[in-house]
Design a protein around this motif. Structure first.
Motif, short mmCIF file in Angstrom:
data_model
loop_
_atom_site.label_atom_id
_atom_site.label_comp_id
_atom_site.label_asym_id
_atom_site.label_seq_id
_atom_site.Cartn_x
_atom_site.Cartn_y
_atom_site.Cartn_z
N VAL A 13 9.13 -42.27 0.13
CA VAL A 13 8.00 -41.48 0.60
C VAL A 13 6.80 -41.75 -0.29
O VAL A 13 6.94 -42.21 -1.43
CB VAL A 13 8.33 -39.97 0.61
CG1 VAL A 13 9.46 -39.67 1.57
CG2 VAL A 13 8.68 -39.48 -0.80
N PHE A 14 5.62 -41.47 0.24
CA PHE A 14 4.38 -41.75 -0.49
C PHE A 14 3.59 -40.46 -0.65
O PHE A 14 3.33 -39.77 0.32
CB PHE A 14 3.56 -42.80 0.27
CG PHE A 14 4.27 -44.12 0.40
CD1 PHE A 14 5.10 -44.37 1.49
CD2 PHE A 14 4.13 -45.09 -0.57
CE1 PHE A 14 5.76 -45.59 1.62
CE2 PHE A 14 4.79 -46.30 -0.45
CZ PHE A 14 5.61 -46.55 0.64
N TRP A 15 3.26 -40.14 -1.91
CA TRP A 15 2.46 -38.96 -2.22
C TRP A 15 1.16 -39.40 -2.89
O TRP A 15 1.03 -40.52 -3.38
CB TRP A 15 3.22 -38.03 -3.16
CG TRP A 15 4.43 -37.38 -2.56
CD1 TRP A 15 4.84 -37.40 -1.27
CD2 TRP A 15 5.40 -36.60 -3.27
NE1 TRP A 15 5.99 -36.68 -1.11
CE2 TRP A 15 6.37 -36.17 -2.32
CE3 TRP A 15 5.56 -36.20 -4.60
CZ2 TRP A 15 7.47 -35.38 -2.67
CZ3 TRP A 15 6.64 -35.41 -4.96
CH2 TRP A 15 7.58 -35.01 -4.00
N GLU A 16 0.24 -38.44 -2.93
CA GLU A 16 -1.02 -38.73 -3.61
C GLU A 16 -0.87 -38.66 -5.13
O GLU A 16 -1.61 -39.30 -5.87
CB GLU A 16 -2.10 -37.73 -3.16
CG GLU A 16 -2.35 -37.79 -1.66
CD GLU A 16 -3.84 -37.69 -1.36
OE1 GLU A 16 -4.61 -37.41 -2.27
OE2 GLU A 16 -4.19 -37.92 -0.20
N ALA A 17 0.11 -37.88 -5.60
CA ALA A 17 0.35 -37.76 -7.04
C ALA A 17 1.76 -37.23 -7.26
O ALA A 17 2.34 -36.57 -6.39
CB ALA A 17 -0.67 -36.82 -7.68
#
Length: 540
Positions: free
Chosen positions: A503-507
């Motif tokens: 998954v990809f998060w902003e931080a």
């Protein structure tokens, strides 16, 4: 008179290859190994071992030299292991699922004189030669044609079949197996196992896991013999029993139960995920498996529901043990008598009590022994503990304290001496019976130009026990999706290490000290994805 610091008269011990020598004399016509439709008696097996040992010696392998081996299960793998022991050399098997670069790293550490490689893995051979130009390549038989003019194991055996070969003289601390494991940093470490240590391990296994085993017994191999299954086959060999290997490399439950019925096999070594697949397959009700007396599983605890299903299908034959490669499985045992409704309800999720000849304690960070129910690090002493990590004094210093081997596992012990694992000192997780170390994967993922931060955590999974989830933060303006990153990873590490989800998060969540605690990552994952909470409840 004082016997303190008395010097022993002799440290000489039996070479482990003597098991084959003795079996050829005692049980010459008894089945030793079965692979596919091929069968070898103990007399034939011992002759092939001697011939291969002579062939390896002709290539320059002598006492103390290392022999790296990369192959799926086969009769040649078992023959090679015993041949290396016979020479007084050191057996260095790999996990056949490793990528070429990972095997090359093992070659850099082990400095092998010979690399035994199945013909299906020419890229691994090329990587090893690039790392060790003076290393001889010898090909195990595989599905593919022989890639080059390097000799084949089968040809070496045929060429040297008339060569006499005695077992090399060894001592208690003579290395015989370099067992590669990974630390919390993900860098490979070679645990040195010795002839004397493994002789104790074999006796311990026969005492605690397989009491009453005899030459009439037979074992089905359903796991790679490069690791725990290889150790298990030494137990069978010690009694002159029969080893039956699955001809197909992908698990076929119907074939497994057919072999159990055909050869009246009495035991097998496996991991919970494989055992779950076996007992959930219709073949468990089709074939006669009443001959089974011991189904030994390790690598992870088994969920209570899966335990009950296995007992219902196979009967009271389950044996669990807990142990690391550094202790060759010799920490605790949960025997058949502890696998029933009453004891499971009394002690759910225990991995058993300490093994014969071994002592286990739970210690705090200062090395103080903790009392019943108190949580700390599982530590162990006894003859099964390995000699140390090869050329790695830093790892040895971290792993031993006052003579105790520190497992890195967190748990507690009850008043009756049963051990419960409740966590890990590292962030390691176990997927399908294989240890996965997040740091190794994180360091690799950070080499991808699009990723600036990453955290890999293990989450419960009903099929595999645990699977990896990677949380990534991309560089500003970068674009990347889950499947593309997984494909990139699959070319660089073993498939089982590739995170199941990305998954990809902003931080990433951080503590007040700027660190990224894995617990905070897990909590945030569960908050964002309710399915993770559901899978955790299912796994429980």
């Amino acid at each position: 008179m004082s016997f303190v610091n008395m010097t022993p008269t002799s440290a000489r011990v039996m070479n482990l290859a003597y098991f084959a020598t003795r079996n050829a004399r005692r049980f010459p016509n008894h089945l030793a190994v079965v692979f596919g439709e091929q069968e070898w008696t103990w007399q034939a097996f011992d002759a092939r071992v001697s011939a291969l040992a002579a062939g390896l010696r002709a290539l320059g392998v002598g006492a103390g030299d290392t022999v790296l081996a990369h192959s799926r299960n086969s009769n040649e793998m078992i023959e090679a292991m015993i041949a290396v022991f016979r020479l007084g050399a050191v057996w260095v098997p790999t996990n056949f699922r490793l990528a070429p670069g990972e095997v090359a790293t093992m070659a850099r550490v082990a400095e092998p004189a010979v690399f035994l490689c199945q013909t299906d893995y020419p890229d691994h051979a090329a990587a090893v030669v690039a790392e060790r130009a003076d290393c001889h390549i010898v090909w195990f038989t595989g599905d593919n044609a022989v890639p080059d003019a390097s000799p084949q194991v089968s040809a070496l055996i045929d060429r040297h079949m008339a060569a006499p070969m005695t077992n090399a003289v060894v001592e208690r601390d003579t290395p015989c197996w370099l067992f590669f494991t990974s630390g919390t940093t993900g860098s490979p470490k070679g645990a040195v196992l010795t002839h004397g240590q493994l002789a104790f391990v074999i006796n311990n296994h026969l005492c605690d896991l397989l009491p009453g085993l005899a030459h009439e017994d037979g074992s089905l191999v359903v796991a790679p013999i490069s690791h725990g299954a290889g150790m298990h086959q030494l137990n069978v060999m010690a009694r002159g029993g029969t080893t039956v290997m699955m001809p197909a490399q992908k698990l076929d439950p119907a074939q497994a139960f057919a072999l159990i019925e055909r050869y009246r096999l009495t035991n097998m070594f496996t991991v919970p995920t494989i055992l779950k697949m076996l007992v959930e397959h219709p073949a468990v009700d089709t074939y006669d498996h009443a001959s089974l007396r011991y189904v030994i599983y390790a690598g992870a605890s088994m969920y209570e529901q899966d335990q009950k299903r296995a007992l219902a299908k196979l009967g009271p034959v389950l044996v669990q043990y807990y142990g690391l490669g550094e202790v060759t499985g010799n920490i605790t045992v949960l025997p058949p008598c502890d696998h029933n409704d009453e004891t499971v309800a009394l002690r759910p999720r225990t991995c058993g009590f300490e093994r014969s000849g071994m002592q286990v304690t739970i210690q705090d960070d200062e090395g103080n022994e903790l009392g019943p129910g108190e949580t700390g690090e599982v530590c162990v002493i006894g003859p099964a503990v390995f000699a140390g990590y090869y050329r790695n004094p830093e790892a040895n210093a971290k792993s031993f304290r006052d003579g105790w081997f520190r497992t890195g596992d967190i748990g507690h012990m009850d008043e009756s001496g049963y051990v419960y694992l409740t966590g890990r000192a590292s962030d390691m997780y176990i997927s399908g019976g294989s240890n996965v170390y997040p740091r190794e994967i994180e360091e690799l993922m950070l080499m991808h130009g699009a990723i600036t931060e990453v955290a890999v955590v293990g989450v419960p999974d009903a099929q595999w026990g645990e699977v990896g989830v990677a949380v990534c933060v991309l560089h500003g303006g970068a674009s990347l999706d889950e499947s593309a990153l997984q494909d990139w990873l699959k070319t660089r590490i073993a498939k089982y290490k590739v995170p199941k989800r990305i998954v990809f998060w902003e931080a990433l969540p951080k503590s007040g000290y700027g660190k990224v605690p894995k617990r905070m990552v897990l909590d945030e994952l569960k908050r964002r994805d309710a399915s993770l909470e559901a899978s955790a409840r299912l796994a429980e």
